[in-house]
Write an enzyme that holds these catalytic residues in place. Structure first.
Site, PDB file in Angstrom:
ATOM      1  N   LEU A  11       2.885  -1.102   2.282  1.00  0.00           N
ATOM      2  CA  LEU A  11       1.976  -2.210   2.594  1.00  0.00           C
ATOM      3  C   LEU A  11       0.851  -2.330   1.590  1.00  0.00           C
ATOM      4  CD1 LEU A  11       1.635  -1.760   6.467  1.00  0.00           C
ATOM      5  CD2 LEU A  11       3.106  -3.365   5.232  1.00  0.00           C
ATOM      6  N   GLY A  12       0.454  -1.196   1.011  1.00  0.00           N
ATOM      7  CA  GLY A  12      -0.631  -1.239   0.043  1.00  0.00           C
ATOM      8  C   GLY A  12      -0.976   0.159  -0.442  1.00  0.00           C
TER       9      GLY A  12
ATOM     10  N   GLY B  89      -4.339   2.504  -2.577  1.00  0.00           N
ATOM     11  CA  GLY B  89      -5.719   2.522  -3.030  1.00  0.00           C
ATOM     12  C   GLY B  89      -6.032   3.839  -3.711  1.00  0.00           C
ATOM     13  N   GLY B  90      -7.329   4.092  -3.892  1.00  0.00           N
ATOM     14  CA  GLY B  90      -7.745   5.281  -4.610  1.00  0.00           C
ATOM     15  C   GLY B  90      -7.371   6.577  -3.926  1.00  0.00           C
TER      16      GLY B  90
ATOM     17  N   LYS C 294      -0.464   6.132   6.964  1.00  0.00           N
ATOM     18  CA  LYS C 294      -1.356   6.293   5.811  1.00  0.00           C
ATOM     19  C   LYS C 294      -1.216   7.703   5.271  1.00  0.00           C
ATOM     20  CE  LYS C 294      -6.042   5.350   4.196  1.00  0.00           C
ATOM     21  NZ  LYS C 294      -7.346   4.744   4.561  1.00  0.00           N
TER      22      LYS C 294
ATOM     23  N   ASP D 149     -17.821   0.167   5.908  1.00  0.00           N
ATOM     24  CA  ASP D 149     -17.023  -0.585   4.931  1.00  0.00           C
ATOM     25  C   ASP D 149     -16.394  -1.800   5.613  1.00  0.00           C
ATOM     26  OD1 ASP D 149     -16.040  -1.165   2.428  1.00  0.00           O
ATOM     27  OD2 ASP D 149     -14.249   0.065   2.640  1.00  0.00           O
TER      28      ASP D 149
END
Length: 331
Positions: free
Chosen positions: A63-64, A66-67, A84, A186
């Site tokens: 799905l995605g 990041g860092g 995740k 965030d």
């Protein structure tokens, strides 16, 4: 800086954290049961407290990324979930671990506007691909659409009704988090997910902090929090100040402005923007849409109060929810 949670908090007193036990599982995960908001019995909580069954976990689509890792769509016990995988960051290994533990600040919480944690563990199966893993978090799959996508990639604007409906969901989630002394830090459209039923859920708690009970700000001795997205970060955080619940209220103001304006809050050099926000009280510009109706003017008033420079002049999440309810009554 996200607040680490000791592993022992997620384990029965009779157990010690070992790799074979696959520690840090959330009690929101139950074998053979649908995930729901109903509070489980103590027996069920104890039974699955320390178990992540890897044979039942299947990855489907990425799905995605990041860092600090990747997020996959998958299944757990046949139900669609989001997985995740938090990876070690070569430049900042401590930050990756803190991000993982910060995600678990909401592991024991259930609310319809919060992406719930199904299970989490610091252990992984023997797999070369997972050698750099800090841990795995299994979460509710809240849908494939983020609020960011809805704002900027759909031809139809949200309209006043849509903005207020989504705002109600977001602030309801914030109010719940703040009642448990958790500040997200965030909040932005990319971290708000829209379900198939059209409801918003707040996710991605990798920057969150658990504040001391009875206190709405971080202790003086705690390191200052520098994470989060600078365009939505409250000015007191940009100055290196302590985090409070009111930092989320500021971030919500920027998010609501985006829903209404369908524009990016700032342009230009990052450092210049941050300096202007702190030194000159710079904020995104209100377009004519905010002045075309009484509802628009009401939303403008809410935004202006929420992004006040002084945190104590911003409304609480409870007060904000009341203001939104009043505007919704005018629809």
């Amino acid at each position: 800086m996200p607040s680490p949670i000791p592993i022992s908090r997620f384990l029965p007193r009779s157990l010690t954290p070992t790799k074979s036990l696959r520690p840090c599982s959330s009690p929101n995960q139950f074998q053979g049961c649908r995930f729901s908001y109903a509070k489980p019995s103590r027996a069920l909580q104890r039974r699955f407290w320390c178990t992540v069954i890897w044979d039942e976990l299947k990855l489907l689509d990425l799905l995605g990324s990041g860092g600090f890792g990747w997020v996959y769509k998958g299944t757990y016990y046949g139900q669609i979930v989001a997985i995740k995988k938090v990876r070690k960051c070569v430049k900042n290994k401590l930050a990756a671990r803190q991000s993982f533990w910060a995600e678990l600040n909401v592991a024991h919480l259930l609310h319809e506007n919060i992406v719930r944690v199904v299970a989490a563990t610091t252990s992984v199966p023997a797999n070369p691909e997972d050698e750099d893993s800090v841990g795995t978090i299994i979460m509710e799959y809240a849908g494939g659409t983020s609020l960011d996508h809805r704002i900027y990639n759909c031809t139809e604007p949200l309209g006043m009704r849509g903005c207020l409906t989504f705002s109600h969901d977001i602030v309801s989630g914030l109010s719940f988090l703040h009642s448990h002394h958790i500040v997200h830090l965030d909040l932005k459209p990319a971290n708000v997910f829209i379900t198939e039923a059209g409801r918003c859920k707040i996710g991605d708690f990798g920057c969150s902090l658990k504040l001391p009970i009875g206190c709405d700000l971080t202790p003086t001795g705690q390191l200052r929090h520098l994470a989060g997205t600078y365009t939505h970060r409250a000015p007191e955080l940009l100055k290196g100040g302590r985090a409070t619940l009111k930092a989320d209220i500021y971030s919500f103001a920027i998010t609501l402005w985006q829903m209404m304006s369908r524009d990016q809050p700032y342009s230009g050099d990052r450092q210049c923007v941050m300096y202007a926000v702190v030194a000159y009280n710079r904020r995104p510009t209100f377009s004519t849409i905010f002045d075309e109706s009484s509802l628009g003017r009401g939303i403008r008033s809410i935004i202006s109060k929420c992004w006040e420079c002084e945190p104590n002049r911003r409304p609480s999440a409870v007060e904000l929810l009341e203001n939104i309810n009043c505007l919704e009554a005018q629809l």
